[in-house]
Design a protein around this motif. Structure first.
Motif, PDB file in Angstrom:
ATOM      1  N   VAL A  71       0.719  -1.084  -0.054  1.00  0.00           N
ATOM      2  CA  VAL A  71       0.109   0.237   0.064  1.00  0.00           C
ATOM      3  C   VAL A  71       0.902   1.191   0.085  1.00  0.00           C
ATOM      4  N   PRO A  72       0.652   2.445  -0.835  1.00  0.00           N
ATOM      5  CA  PRO A  72       1.293   3.225  -0.680  1.00  0.00           C
ATOM      6  C   PRO A  72       1.234   3.991   0.473  1.00  0.00           C
ATOM      7  N   ALA A  73       2.383   4.588   1.098  1.00  0.00           N
ATOM      8  CA  ALA A  73       2.755   4.854   2.437  1.00  0.00           C
ATOM      9  C   ALA A  73       1.765   5.908   2.822  1.00  0.00           C
ATOM     10  N   SER A  74       1.412   6.715   1.782  1.00  0.00           N
ATOM     11  CA  SER A  74       0.543   8.028   1.870  1.00  0.00           C
ATOM     12  C   SER A  74      -0.953   7.778   2.182  1.00  0.00           C
ATOM     13  N   SER A  75      -1.094   6.713   1.775  1.00  0.00           N
ATOM     14  CA  SER A  75      -2.720   6.257   1.622  1.00  0.00           C
ATOM     15  C   SER A  75      -3.219   6.317   3.094  1.00  0.00           C
ATOM     16  N   PRO A  76      -4.377   6.596   3.425  1.00  0.00           N
ATOM     17  CA  PRO A  76      -5.119   6.632   4.895  1.00  0.00           C
ATOM     18  C   PRO A  76      -5.486   5.161   5.007  1.00  0.00           C
ATOM     19  N   GLU A  77      -5.248   4.141   4.051  1.00  0.00           N
ATOM     20  CA  GLU A  77      -5.586   2.846   4.146  1.00  0.00           C
ATOM     21  C   GLU A  77      -4.551   2.347   5.071  1.00  0.00           C
ATOM     22  N   VAL A  78      -3.249   2.903   5.076  1.00  0.00           N
ATOM     23  CA  VAL A  78      -2.022   2.287   6.088  1.00  0.00           C
ATOM     24  C   VAL A  78      -2.491   2.790   7.513  1.00  0.00           C
ATOM     25  N   ALA A  79      -2.899   3.968   7.844  1.00  0.00           N
ATOM     26  CA  ALA A  79      -3.577   4.216   9.106  1.00  0.00           C
ATOM     27  C   ALA A  79      -4.846   3.318   9.576  1.00  0.00           C
ATOM     28  N   ALA A  80      -5.719   3.324   8.814  1.00  0.00           N
ATOM     29  CA  ALA A  80      -6.665   2.491   8.839  1.00  0.00           C
ATOM     30  C   ALA A  80      -6.604   0.881   9.230  1.00  0.00           C
ATOM     31  N   MET A  81      -5.544   0.216   8.525  1.00  0.00           N
ATOM     32  CA  MET A  81      -5.349  -0.968   8.764  1.00  0.00           C
ATOM     33  C   MET A  81      -4.507  -1.187  10.139  1.00  0.00           C
ATOM     34  N   ARG A  82      -3.485  -0.150  10.193  1.00  0.00           N
ATOM     35  CA  ARG A  82      -2.836  -0.380  11.794  1.00  0.00           C
ATOM     36  C   ARG A  82      -3.667   0.080  12.923  1.00  0.00           C
ATOM     37  N   GLY A  83      -4.759   1.065  12.706  1.00  0.00           N
ATOM     38  CA  GLY A  83      -5.427   1.439  13.816  1.00  0.00           C
ATOM     39  C   GLY A  83      -6.630   0.394  13.931  1.00  0.00           C
ATOM     40  N   PHE A  84      -7.105  -0.253  13.053  1.00  0.00           N
ATOM     41  CA  PHE A  84      -7.936  -1.175  13.319  1.00  0.00           C
ATOM     42  C   PHE A  84      -7.299  -2.296  14.247  1.00  0.00           C
ATOM     43  N   ARG A  85      -6.335  -2.891  13.405  1.00  0.00           N
ATOM     44  CA  ARG A  85      -5.582  -3.773  14.552  1.00  0.00           C
ATOM     45  C   ARG A  85      -5.176  -3.530  15.769  1.00  0.00           C
ATOM     46  N   ASP A  86      -4.690  -2.156  16.165  1.00  0.00           N
ATOM     47  CA  ASP A  86      -4.687  -1.816  17.506  1.00  0.00           C
ATOM     48  C   ASP A  86      -5.808  -1.520  18.318  1.00  0.00           C
ATOM     49  N   ALA A  87      -6.780  -1.174  17.650  1.00  0.00           N
ATOM     50  CA  ALA A  87      -8.043  -0.955  18.385  1.00  0.00           C
ATOM     51  C   ALA A  87      -8.795  -2.604  18.812  1.00  0.00           C
ATOM     52  N   LEU A  88      -8.660  -3.364  18.199  1.00  0.00           N
ATOM     53  CA  LEU A  88      -9.020  -4.766  18.266  1.00  0.00           C
ATOM     54  C   LEU A  88      -7.966  -5.315  19.485  1.00  0.00           C
ATOM     55  N   ARG A  89      -6.795  -5.026  19.613  1.00  0.00           N
ATOM     56  CA  ARG A  89      -5.835  -5.602  20.494  1.00  0.00           C
ATOM     57  C   ARG A  89      -6.259  -4.834  21.856  1.00  0.00           C
ATOM     58  N   ALA A  90      -6.648  -3.579  22.037  1.00  0.00           N
ATOM     59  CA  ALA A  90      -6.625  -2.912  23.022  1.00  0.00           C
ATOM     60  C   ALA A  90      -8.249  -3.092  23.422  1.00  0.00           C
ATOM     61  N   ASP A  91      -9.244  -3.495  22.798  1.00  0.00           N
ATOM     62  CA  ASP A  91     -10.545  -3.330  23.200  1.00  0.00           C
ATOM     63  C   ASP A  91     -11.501  -4.786  23.074  1.00  0.00           C
ATOM     64  N   PRO A  92     -11.588  -5.491  24.199  1.00  0.00           N
ATOM     65  CA  PRO A  92     -12.109  -6.692  24.454  1.00  0.00           C
ATOM     66  C   PRO A  92     -13.445  -6.687  23.771  1.00  0.00           C
ATOM     67  N   LEU A  93     -14.340  -5.742  24.097  1.00  0.00           N
ATOM     68  CA  LEU A  93     -15.569  -5.488  23.621  1.00  0.00           C
ATOM     69  C   LEU A  93     -15.679  -5.518  22.068  1.00  0.00           C
ATOM     70  N   LEU A  94     -15.023  -4.971  21.492  1.00  0.00           N
ATOM     71  CA  LEU A  94     -14.711  -4.740  19.925  1.00  0.00           C
ATOM     72  C   LEU A  94     -14.349  -5.951  19.368  1.00  0.00           C
ATOM     73  N   ARG A  95     -13.322  -6.733  19.977  1.00  0.00           N
ATOM     74  CA  ARG A  95     -12.840  -8.147  19.506  1.00  0.00           C
ATOM     75  C   ARG A  95     -14.152  -9.037  19.669  1.00  0.00           C
ATOM     76  N   ARG A  96     -14.821  -9.021  20.847  1.00  0.00           N
ATOM     77  CA  ARG A  96     -16.050  -9.960  20.862  1.00  0.00           C
ATOM     78  C   ARG A  96     -17.248  -9.633  19.798  1.00  0.00           C
ATOM     79  N   ARG A  97     -17.270  -8.384  19.602  1.00  0.00           N
ATOM     80  CA  ARG A  97     -18.274  -8.057  18.449  1.00  0.00           C
ATOM     81  C   ARG A  97     -17.977  -8.394  17.021  1.00  0.00           C
ATOM     82  N   TYR A  98     -16.584  -8.181  16.625  1.00  0.00           N
ATOM     83  CA  TYR A  98     -16.061  -8.692  15.549  1.00  0.00           C
ATOM     84  C   TYR A  98     -16.050 -10.034  15.362  1.00  0.00           C
TER      85      TYR A  98
END
Length: 204
Positions: free
Chosen positions: A119-146
């Protein structure tokens, strides 16, 4: 033996989606893959993303890697991945300027399916992929819902990968929006080609 048979990455096979418990070996598999790619392309290290990067999260068992790159380097990175044995995604859901390549990697006695997103480093998709991963790691409720969403999709049995991807789309978009990661709305994959919805596309 041919060069292809000696490649560290094996042939990929698309199969119907089943949801499995988290694999505790997945992080080590990802580390080995990242190290392998770095031997050929040390400038921009890959990183582990997706469900298999989140401890305890059920998923398809696929190792997803993100390789954020200078757009000018994407063709050379693609060539490097092909030389390792990765293959072009068929049918392709992403453009050549942001390719996804796939293959299998043997760890122990298991052949792990692998997706590498370049993915081009400037693409918003990079932050989205990293951020979603990190949010799932940090939030048990989000993990359960997903995890519950994924299990609902396959409740009647294994499903076509395209059906699975499309069924998750709106939920993921809403989650990214709530997390402040929706700088641009993710493209709904496969919408441009209705022929990709048929079950015969499972063979690759």
């Amino acid at each position: 033996m041919t060069a292809a048979s000696q490649a560290p990455i094996g042939r990929y096979r698309r199969v119907p989606v089943e949801v499995h418990q988290a694999d505790p070996q997945a992080p080590e598999v990802a580390r080995q893959l990242i190290a392998l790619i770095a031997t050929r392309w040390p400038g921009a290290p890959a990183e582990h993303v997706g469900s298999s990067a989140v401890p305890g999260l059920a998923g398809k068992g696929i190792i997803d890697l993100l390789l954020a790159a200078d757009p000018a380097d994407v063709p050379a990175i693609t060539k490097t991945l092909l030389e390792l044995g990765f293959q072009h995604q068929v049918p392709a859901a992403f453009p050549t300027t942001r390719p996804m390549l796939w293959g299998t990697f043997c760890y122990g006695s298991i052949d792990y399916r692998v997706h590498v997103h370049v993915v081009p480093a400037s693409s918003p998709e990079v932050a989205a992929m990293r951020g979603f991963r990190d949010a799932l790691r940090a939030d048990p409720l989000l993990r359960r819902r997903y995890a519950a969403l994924k299990r609902r999709i396959v409740a009647g049995g294994p499903v076509d990968p395209v059906v699975f991807t499309r069924a998750k789309h709106d939920w993921i978009v809403a989650a990214l929006d709530q997390l402040g990661l929706a700088r641009q709305r993710p493209r709904r994959l496969y919408d441009d080609d209705p022929s990709l919805h048929s079950s015969h596309q499972l063979a690759s």
